[in-house]
Design a protein around this motif. Sequence first.
Motif, PDB file in Angstrom:
ATOM      1  N   PHE A 283      42.993   5.357  70.940  1.00 51.75           N
ATOM      2  CA  PHE A 283      42.436   6.379  71.820  1.00 51.75           C
ATOM      3  C   PHE A 283      41.871   5.756  73.100  1.00 51.75           C
ATOM      4  N   SER A 284      41.175   4.641  72.962  1.00 54.34           N
ATOM      5  CA  SER A 284      40.591   3.975  74.132  1.00 54.34           C
ATOM      6  C   SER A 284      41.675   3.529  75.106  1.00 54.34           C
ATOM      7  N   ASP A 285      42.758   2.957  74.574  1.00 52.10           N
ATOM      8  CA  ASP A 285      43.883   2.546  75.416  1.00 52.10           C
ATOM      9  C   ASP A 285      44.502   3.752  76.106  1.00 52.10           C
ATOM     10  N   TRP A 286      44.686   4.837  75.348  1.00 51.81           N
ATOM     11  CA  TRP A 286      45.314   6.058  75.877  1.00 51.81           C
ATOM     12  C   TRP A 286      44.485   6.669  77.001  1.00 51.81           C
ATOM     13  N   ILE A 287      43.186   6.825  76.789  1.00 57.51           N
ATOM     14  CA  ILE A 287      42.381   7.519  77.789  1.00 57.51           C
ATOM     15  C   ILE A 287      42.224   6.702  79.067  1.00 57.51           C
ATOM     16  N   LYS A 288      42.233   5.378  78.937  1.00 63.69           N
ATOM     17  CA  LYS A 288      42.140   4.533  80.136  1.00 63.69           C
ATOM     18  C   LYS A 288      43.419   4.587  80.960  1.00 63.69           C
ATOM     19  N   LYS A 289      44.522   4.951  80.326  1.00 61.45           N
ATOM     20  CA  LYS A 289      45.796   5.079  81.029  1.00 61.45           C
ATOM     21  C   LYS A 289      46.036   6.494  81.555  1.00 61.45           C
ATOM     22  N   THR A 290      45.548   7.493  80.831  1.00 63.82           N
ATOM     23  CA  THR A 290      45.838   8.883  81.208  1.00 63.82           C
ATOM     24  C   THR A 290      44.699   9.559  81.961  1.00 63.82           C
TER      25      THR A 290
ATOM     26  N   ASP B 162      39.621   8.060  85.354  1.00 61.80           N
ATOM     27  CA  ASP B 162      38.416   8.450  86.088  1.00 61.80           C
ATOM     28  C   ASP B 162      37.265   8.844  85.177  1.00 61.80           C
ATOM     29  N   ARG B 163      37.570   9.280  83.948  1.00 65.33           N
ATOM     30  CA  ARG B 163      36.503   9.696  83.036  1.00 65.33           C
ATOM     31  C   ARG B 163      36.520   8.972  81.693  1.00 65.33           C
ATOM     32  N   ALA B 164      37.318   7.937  81.581  1.00 63.01           N
ATOM     33  CA  ALA B 164      37.478   7.243  80.305  1.00 63.01           C
ATOM     34  C   ALA B 164      36.155   6.747  79.741  1.00 63.01           C
TER      35      ALA B 164
ATOM     36  N   ALA C 100      39.749  21.876  66.493  1.00 61.57           N
ATOM     37  CA  ALA C 100      39.479  20.516  66.022  1.00 61.57           C
ATOM     38  C   ALA C 100      40.545  19.553  66.510  1.00 61.57           C
ATOM     39  N   PRO C 101      40.073  18.388  66.985  1.00 65.10           N
ATOM     40  CA  PRO C 101      38.659  18.056  67.139  1.00 65.10           C
ATOM     41  C   PRO C 101      38.133  18.482  68.510  1.00 65.10           C
ATOM     42  N   ILE C 102      36.839  18.687  68.574  1.00 63.83           N
ATOM     43  CA  ILE C 102      36.185  18.892  69.859  1.00 63.83           C
ATOM     44  C   ILE C 102      35.869  17.506  70.433  1.00 63.83           C
ATOM     45  N   ILE C 103      36.344  17.250  71.640  1.00 63.05           N
ATOM     46  CA  ILE C 103      36.168  15.955  72.294  1.00 63.05           C
ATOM     47  C   ILE C 103      35.293  16.147  73.525  1.00 63.05           C
ATOM     48  N   PRO C 104      34.105  15.545  73.567  1.00 56.18           N
ATOM     49  CA  PRO C 104      33.217  15.712  74.717  1.00 56.18           C
ATOM     50  C   PRO C 104      33.929  15.417  76.037  1.00 56.18           C
ATOM     51  N   SER C 105      33.715  16.297  77.015  1.00 50.47           N
ATOM     52  CA  SER C 105      34.249  16.158  78.377  1.00 50.47           C
ATOM     53  C   SER C 105      35.774  16.239  78.469  1.00 50.47           C
ATOM     54  N   ILE C 106      36.435  16.610  77.360  1.00 58.36           N
ATOM     55  CA  ILE C 106      37.874  16.895  77.421  1.00 58.36           C
ATOM     56  C   ILE C 106      38.129  18.356  77.061  1.00 58.36           C
ATOM     57  N   ASN C 107      37.606  18.792  75.916  1.00 57.10           N
ATOM     58  CA  ASN C 107      37.775  20.208  75.568  1.00 57.10           C
ATOM     59  C   ASN C 107      36.476  20.885  75.135  1.00 57.10           C
TER      60      ASN C 107
END
Length: 357
Positions: free
Chosen positions: A275-282, A285-287, A234-241
């Motif tokens: 989370f949105s800010d984090w994924i767009k920075k890290t 390509d898949r944010a 937990a948590p399961i995040i689509p297209s990440i884990n």
Amino acid sequence: MNSKTIIKGRGAQLNVPNRFFQLSHELRDDFLEYCQKEDEDFDKNKTLYLEVFPKTIVNKVESPDVGMMYSMNMYQGCEHGCVYCYARNSHEFWGYSAGLDFERRILVKKDAPKLLEALLKKKSWKANTIVMSGNTDCYQPAEQQFKITRQCLEVFLKYKHPVGIITKNALILRDLDILKELAQHQLVGVNVSITTLSEETRRILEPRTASIKKRLETIRVLTEHGIPVNVMLAPIIPSINSHEILPMAKAVSEAGALSIAHTIVRLNGAIGEIFSDWIKKTMPDRADKVLHQIESCHGGSLNDSRFGIRMRGDGEIAKQINNLVKLARQKYFKGKAMPKLNTTLHEPCKDGQLKLF
């Protein structure tokens, strides 16, 4: 964003405004650019420990789908920095941001053992499993210094009271001596959180947590000493884990875990922006893909407060995830189960020692 402006070792990359405050501040791009040109640190990135003095330490959990009745938290805020953490929003109640403040302003409750003991000695208290921690990790880095969790475990053992533990830190093995004694009386169950088998993913998703290798070893050691372990996928995040569900289940089962549980990520309150800010920075390509898939699991929104649905989600992607977890249980946990904790020993121990008659 230039790598020099990434705040290393942290999950959140900004301090979002506190919803209870009228005023807020922001880091302007021109200031960041100036710091970069001058080779100056725009952020010292230090962790502060701040003592607080609550009147009570055990909370009754009102939510019908959390799976616990009582919880206690020795620390508010968590240096582990898991970017998806649902507990971030609670930091706003203390006057801080759910973003970087949550990871760098850790509130310490040194009186927790005394408050816990006072509760367990009450004639009106009826033994029911108390979970450490329902909100923030009781074995986060602060525990190395303050040892509040260990002191609370000593109280649970003294009064023969059942306790559950949720952690993703191998520091729990420091307290193996107390845990073994509790387990002899069926008074403890441990929940180890594992979200990925990839160290690369873990480092950016949960920057200051124990490595996956150490967590799997923690499960093995606890199991070898008779301490029952459930694993929180937990948590399961689509297209990440989400593609790791079966491999993770297999790995933790082989390490000795007796069961698994899972949730699908939901990004309530300030966590959506963090989370949105984090994924767009890290993961630029898949944010967009990840964010849209999370929305598809929660009726088109990043957040979800629907009891009975919010933890498991709905829609096709959520259905696929839930079916994979069901398959994992059938494949790797058949015939296994966490034991029920013992609530019968506490009543005779309310004066601190077991009565013979």
